[in-house]
Design an enzyme around this catalytic site. Structure first.
Site, PDB file in Angstrom:
ATOM      1  N   LEU A  99      -7.658  18.318  -6.999  1.00  0.00           N
ATOM      2  CA  LEU A  99      -7.802  19.739  -7.273  1.00  0.00           C
ATOM      3  C   LEU A  99      -6.405  20.290  -7.038  1.00  0.00           C
ATOM      4  O   LEU A  99      -5.888  20.215  -5.915  1.00  0.00           O
ATOM      5  CB  LEU A  99      -8.822  20.365  -6.314  1.00  0.00           C
ATOM      6  CG  LEU A  99      -9.297  21.785  -6.608  1.00  0.00           C
ATOM      7  CD1 LEU A  99      -9.953  21.870  -7.987  1.00  0.00           C
ATOM      8  CD2 LEU A  99     -10.267  22.250  -5.528  1.00  0.00           C
ATOM      9  N   ASP A 100      -5.757  20.797  -8.077  1.00  0.00           N
ATOM     10  CA  ASP A 100      -4.332  21.079  -7.969  1.00  0.00           C
ATOM     11  C   ASP A 100      -4.013  22.090  -6.871  1.00  0.00           C
ATOM     12  O   ASP A 100      -4.882  22.843  -6.417  1.00  0.00           O
ATOM     13  CB  ASP A 100      -3.760  21.517  -9.318  1.00  0.00           C
ATOM     14  CG  ASP A 100      -4.161  22.934  -9.709  1.00  0.00           C
ATOM     15  OD1 ASP A 100      -3.570  23.878  -9.166  1.00  0.00           O
ATOM     16  OD2 ASP A 100      -5.065  23.090 -10.544  1.00  0.00           O
ATOM     17  N   LYS A 101      -2.779  22.086  -6.434  1.00  0.00           N
ATOM     18  CA  LYS A 101      -2.327  22.874  -5.285  1.00  0.00           C
ATOM     19  C   LYS A 101      -2.668  24.346  -5.417  1.00  0.00           C
ATOM     20  O   LYS A 101      -2.970  25.030  -4.420  1.00  0.00           O
ATOM     21  CB  LYS A 101      -0.813  22.692  -5.119  1.00  0.00           C
ATOM     22  CG  LYS A 101      -0.211  23.443  -3.944  1.00  0.00           C
ATOM     23  CD  LYS A 101       1.279  23.148  -3.826  1.00  0.00           C
ATOM     24  CE  LYS A 101       1.915  23.875  -2.650  1.00  0.00           C
ATOM     25  NZ  LYS A 101       3.352  23.567  -2.514  1.00  0.00           N
TER      26      LYS A 101
END
Length: 231
Positions: A99-101
């Site tokens: 889950l991207d930053k």
């Protein structure tokens, strides 16, 4: 036990990597180069590149985290804000997928390498649901185009479900996980994502879990998870 399962239970190499290691002749059983489909018997010595490996027999851990923005889903401890340091769990665990930053919401963590391998196989087409806020009004045409599939990363995304929540917010359910997929889809259609929150992975939801907090999966959630993955 099949060699692939044995290696995956070490928590070091996923099953697909094991296949590559076998093909390269880098895995041995009792000093003999391993062949595809080989079995490991009690008392056998298994090594990768000459280094003995053994399955991790510690208690299996399955966690759900409501990830805040700014945390990176990596086990690399040198990365500032990595998810492992954030969780600070007393034993080794790793994230299932990414889950991207700049996104928030549900992510699962475990020390069970075999379940990670099964969940990450795209052919299982497991649902993941997101709430997305964008920089301009959500139109029916936009939702229809998102649902039908969008050309990104030299491919066309799989058809998916979408629903308008409010003027600039919509829900989307994906069954694939391309890199930054939702953000890229929106950008291709002239929209910019302002907030992206994953609220569900298969049957597991964020319900009642405050942001930044984690909980253990319930016995019922685990039973259904294993049943779906075996199916």
């Amino acid at each position: 036990m099949r060699i692939n399962k044995y290696i995956s239970e070490t928590g070091v190499y996923p099953r697909r990597e094991t296949n590559r290691l076998i093909a390269a002749g880098r895995i041995t059983i009792n000093g003999m180069v391993c062949t595809p489909g080989a079995s490991v018997e009690p008392g056998d010595t298994v090594a990768v590149d000459g280094i003995t490996v053994t399955p991790d027999r510690e208690e299996r851990v399955y966690l759900a985290l409501n990830k805040p923005v700014g945390i990176t889903c990596t086990a690399a401890r040198h990365v500032e804000g990595n998810i492992v340091d954030y969780i600070n769990y007393p034993s080794r665990i790793f994230a299932v997928g990414r889950l991207d930053k700049h996104s928030e919401g549900l992510i699962l963590l475990t020390n069970d390498g075999s379940i990670v391998n099964r969940m990450m196989r795209s052919e299982h087409s497991h649902e993941k649901e997101y709430r997305v806020s964008v920089d301009k009004p959500v139109t029916e045409d936009f939702l229809a185009e998102m649902s039908a599939g969008v050309d990104i990363l030299e491919t066309r995304t799989k058809p998916c479900l979408t629903r308008r929540i409010s003027d600039q917010e919509f829900m989307i359910i994906l069954t694939q996980g391309l890199n930054l997929q939702i953000r890229r889809m929106c950008k291709a259609l002239g929209y910019r994502v302002l907030r992206l929150e994953r609220i569900r992975i298969m049957h597991i939801t964020l319900s009642g879990l405050p942001q930044g907090q984690w909980r253990r999966l319930t016995e019922e959630e685990l039973a259904e998870l294993h049943a779906r993955l075996e199916g």
